[in-house]
Design a protein around this motif. Structure first.
Motif, PDB file in Angstrom:
ATOM      1  N   SER A 298      59.297  12.951  64.613  1.00  0.00           N
ATOM      2  CA  SER A 298      58.389  13.893  65.260  1.00  0.00           C
ATOM      3  C   SER A 298      58.063  15.095  64.388  1.00  0.00           C
ATOM      4  N   ASP A 299      58.623  15.145  63.187  1.00  0.00           N
ATOM      5  CA  ASP A 299      58.362  16.269  62.292  1.00  0.00           C
ATOM      6  C   ASP A 299      56.887  16.276  61.889  1.00  0.00           C
ATOM      7  N   GLN A 300      56.232  17.450  61.956  1.00  0.00           N
ATOM      8  CA  GLN A 300      54.815  17.571  61.643  1.00  0.00           C
ATOM      9  C   GLN A 300      54.503  17.279  60.173  1.00  0.00           C
ATOM     10  N   ARG A 301      55.504  17.422  59.303  1.00  0.00           N
ATOM     11  CA  ARG A 301      55.288  17.131  57.887  1.00  0.00           C
ATOM     12  C   ARG A 301      55.007  15.668  57.637  1.00  0.00           C
ATOM     13  N   LEU A 302      55.454  14.815  58.577  1.00  0.00           N
ATOM     14  CA  LEU A 302      55.181  13.381  58.440  1.00  0.00           C
ATOM     15  C   LEU A 302      53.839  13.001  59.034  1.00  0.00           C
ATOM     16  N   LYS A 303      53.125  13.939  59.614  1.00  0.00           N
ATOM     17  CA  LYS A 303      51.841  13.656  60.227  1.00  0.00           C
ATOM     18  C   LYS A 303      50.799  14.615  59.650  1.00  0.00           C
ATOM     19  N   PRO A 304      50.360  14.367  58.387  1.00  0.00           N
ATOM     20  CA  PRO A 304      49.362  15.264  57.786  1.00  0.00           C
ATOM     21  C   PRO A 304      48.048  15.204  58.548  1.00  0.00           C
ATOM     22  N   GLN A 305      47.375  16.334  58.633  1.00  0.00           N
ATOM     23  CA  GLN A 305      46.126  16.408  59.360  1.00  0.00           C
ATOM     24  C   GLN A 305      44.955  15.953  58.493  1.00  0.00           C
ATOM     25  N   HIS A 306      43.906  15.471  59.152  1.00  0.00           N
ATOM     26  CA  HIS A 306      42.643  15.067  58.509  1.00  0.00           C
ATOM     27  C   HIS A 306      42.854  13.954  57.475  1.00  0.00           C
ATOM     28  N   THR A 307      43.835  13.098  57.711  1.00  0.00           N
ATOM     29  CA  THR A 307      44.078  12.011  56.750  1.00  0.00           C
ATOM     30  C   THR A 307      42.892  11.066  56.673  1.00  0.00           C
ATOM     31  N   LYS A 308      42.356  10.672  57.821  1.00  0.00           N
ATOM     32  CA  LYS A 308      41.212   9.755  57.823  1.00  0.00           C
ATOM     33  C   LYS A 308      39.996  10.392  57.159  1.00  0.00           C
ATOM     34  N   LEU A 309      39.831  11.695  57.358  1.00  0.00           N
ATOM     35  CA  LEU A 309      38.697  12.366  56.733  1.00  0.00           C
ATOM     36  C   LEU A 309      38.819  12.364  55.217  1.00  0.00           C
ATOM     37  N   TYR A 310      40.014  12.663  54.696  1.00  0.00           N
ATOM     38  CA  TYR A 310      40.222  12.672  53.247  1.00  0.00           C
ATOM     39  C   TYR A 310      40.024  11.282  52.649  1.00  0.00           C
ATOM     40  N   VAL A 311      40.541  10.273  53.333  1.00  0.00           N
ATOM     41  CA  VAL A 311      40.388   8.894  52.829  1.00  0.00           C
ATOM     42  C   VAL A 311      38.924   8.487  52.836  1.00  0.00           C
ATOM     43  N   SER A 312      38.205   8.817  53.906  1.00  0.00           N
ATOM     44  CA  SER A 312      36.782   8.462  53.990  1.00  0.00           C
ATOM     45  C   SER A 312      35.969   9.163  52.909  1.00  0.00           C
ATOM     46  N   LEU A 313      36.270  10.450  52.683  1.00  0.00           N
ATOM     47  CA  LEU A 313      35.553  11.171  51.632  1.00  0.00           C
ATOM     48  C   LEU A 313      35.844  10.599  50.247  1.00  0.00           C
ATOM     49  N   SER A 314      37.089  10.202  50.012  1.00  0.00           N
ATOM     50  CA  SER A 314      37.439   9.617  48.706  1.00  0.00           C
ATOM     51  C   SER A 314      36.718   8.302  48.485  1.00  0.00           C
ATOM     52  N   VAL A 315      36.676   7.453  49.511  1.00  0.00           N
ATOM     53  CA  VAL A 315      35.977   6.166  49.389  1.00  0.00           C
ATOM     54  C   VAL A 315      34.486   6.382  49.180  1.00  0.00           C
ATOM     55  N   ALA A 316      33.895   7.323  49.938  1.00  0.00           N
ATOM     56  CA  ALA A 316      32.464   7.596  49.787  1.00  0.00           C
ATOM     57  C   ALA A 316      32.143   8.140  48.400  1.00  0.00           C
ATOM     58  N   LEU A 317      33.012   9.007  47.881  1.00  0.00           N
ATOM     59  CA  LEU A 317      32.794   9.561  46.538  1.00  0.00           C
ATOM     60  C   LEU A 317      32.877   8.471  45.475  1.00  0.00           C
ATOM     61  N   CYS A 318      33.831   7.558  45.605  1.00  0.00           N
ATOM     62  CA  CYS A 318      33.944   6.454  44.642  1.00  0.00           C
ATOM     63  C   CYS A 318      32.715   5.552  44.683  1.00  0.00           C
ATOM     64  N   LEU A 319      32.248   5.235  45.909  1.00  0.00           N
ATOM     65  CA  LEU A 319      31.058   4.390  46.026  1.00  0.00           C
ATOM     66  C   LEU A 319      29.826   5.081  45.448  1.00  0.00           C
ATOM     67  N   LEU A 320      29.698   6.383  45.692  1.00  0.00           N
ATOM     68  CA  LEU A 320      28.556   7.113  45.143  1.00  0.00           C
ATOM     69  C   LEU A 320      28.594   7.153  43.621  1.00  0.00           C
ATOM     70  N   THR A 321      29.791   7.365  43.056  1.00  0.00           N
ATOM     71  CA  THR A 321      29.922   7.379  41.600  1.00  0.00           C
ATOM     72  C   THR A 321      29.556   6.024  40.992  1.00  0.00           C
ATOM     73  N   CYS A 322      30.035   4.953  41.604  1.00  0.00           N
ATOM     74  CA  CYS A 322      29.705   3.608  41.100  1.00  0.00           C
ATOM     75  C   CYS A 322      28.208   3.337  41.201  1.00  0.00           C
ATOM     76  N   ALA A 323      27.597   3.758  42.310  1.00  0.00           N
ATOM     77  CA  ALA A 323      26.159   3.539  42.471  1.00  0.00           C
ATOM     78  C   ALA A 323      25.357   4.298  41.425  1.00  0.00           C
ATOM     79  N   LEU A 324      25.756   5.543  41.141  1.00  0.00           N
ATOM     80  CA  LEU A 324      25.044   6.326  40.125  1.00  0.00           C
ATOM     81  C   LEU A 324      25.201   5.719  38.737  1.00  0.00           C
TER      82      LEU A 324
END
Length: 243
Positions: free
Chosen positions: A69-95
């Motif tokens: 139950s420790d909050q350190r094991l539950k980082p916030q905005h994890t899905k947002l960070y992962v989605s942004l990283s994937v989108a950035l990689c796809l954009l870089t490859c497309a360019l």
């Protein structure tokens, strides 16, 4: 009659106390994890074996147990960070694909600029000046080399020119290239036709075959072109004239 009871000796009492102490140590060593005062309410701690202390010399080898139950094991905005990283990689490859994908190169004729004609006793000599256009649709510079251009009159090679280093075309641009082709007409019938003064128009049908190699983005490509022109072979002077 008074019976005298057998009392325990001090040595026996000491041995008994040592045994009880050992039993307590053994019980405390395997005390279940989460128990306080010996209450068995959980599992044995895998780190300290329930004794509450880390063995000496293993401080850098053991990992502390953290509650789920420790909050350190539950980082916030994890899905947002992962989605942004994937989108950035796809954009870089497309360019990268958009800017570095090989595009077409075009070699095309522009105009027959001039024809210089002069006669010899057995031949008709001409210097035909042509303007060619090289179009580069890529986002990188293109090096053009090894141009081979030959002129044919009635399927007979009348002139040929080779250029090793042609030019360099900048990204997304066009470049005009002027080429002078020496032509020699040795056929007796064509000589008579070009030198005849009774004929007003002396037109020859010229077939130009061109090939050129271009180098860009780590690979080489060959361009080719066929074009047909009409030239006047009846002017016995060296003044340029358009056809």
């Amino acid at each position: 009659m008074v019976s005298v009871g057998h009392g325990s000796s001090p040595e026996q009492d000491q041995d008994l106390m040592v045994g009880q102490s050992r039993e307590k140590r053994r019980a405390s060593r395997w005390r279940e994890y989460g128990s306080i005062g010996g209450d068995c309410t959980g599992d044995i701690c895998p780190t300290c074996q329930g004794i509450g202390r880390i063995p000496r010399g293993q401080e850098n080898q053991l990992v502390a147990v953290i509650p789920c139950s420790d909050q350190r094991l539950k980082p916030q905005h994890t899905k947002l960070y992962v989605s942004l990283s994937v989108a950035l990689c796809l954009l870089t490859c497309a360019l990268i694909l958009f800017f570095l994908f090989p595009r077409s190169m075009t070699l095309s004729p522009v105009i027959n600029k001039s024809v210089l004609v002069f006669f010899t006793p057995s031949t008709v000599e001409m210097k035909v000046t042509n303007v060619l256009n090289i179009t580069n649709e890529n986002f990188v510079s293109v090096q053009a080399h090894d141009m081979d251009l030959q002129a044919l009159i009635w399927d007979t090679v009348a002139g040929r020119i080779k250029i090793s280093n042609v030019t360099t075309v900048r990204p997304r641009s066009q470049k005009l290239l002027t080429v002078v082709i020496p032509i020699t007409v040795e056929d007796v019938g064509l000589n008579t036709y070009c030198k005849s003064s009774s004929i007003r128009i002396h037109t020859l049908f010229l077939h130009l075959q061109m090939s050129m190699k271009v180098f860009y983005l780590g690979h080489s490509e060959q361009l080719s072109m066929d074009t047909f022109q009409y030239i006047d072979c009846g002017t016995n002077n060296t003044v340029p004239h358009a056809t």
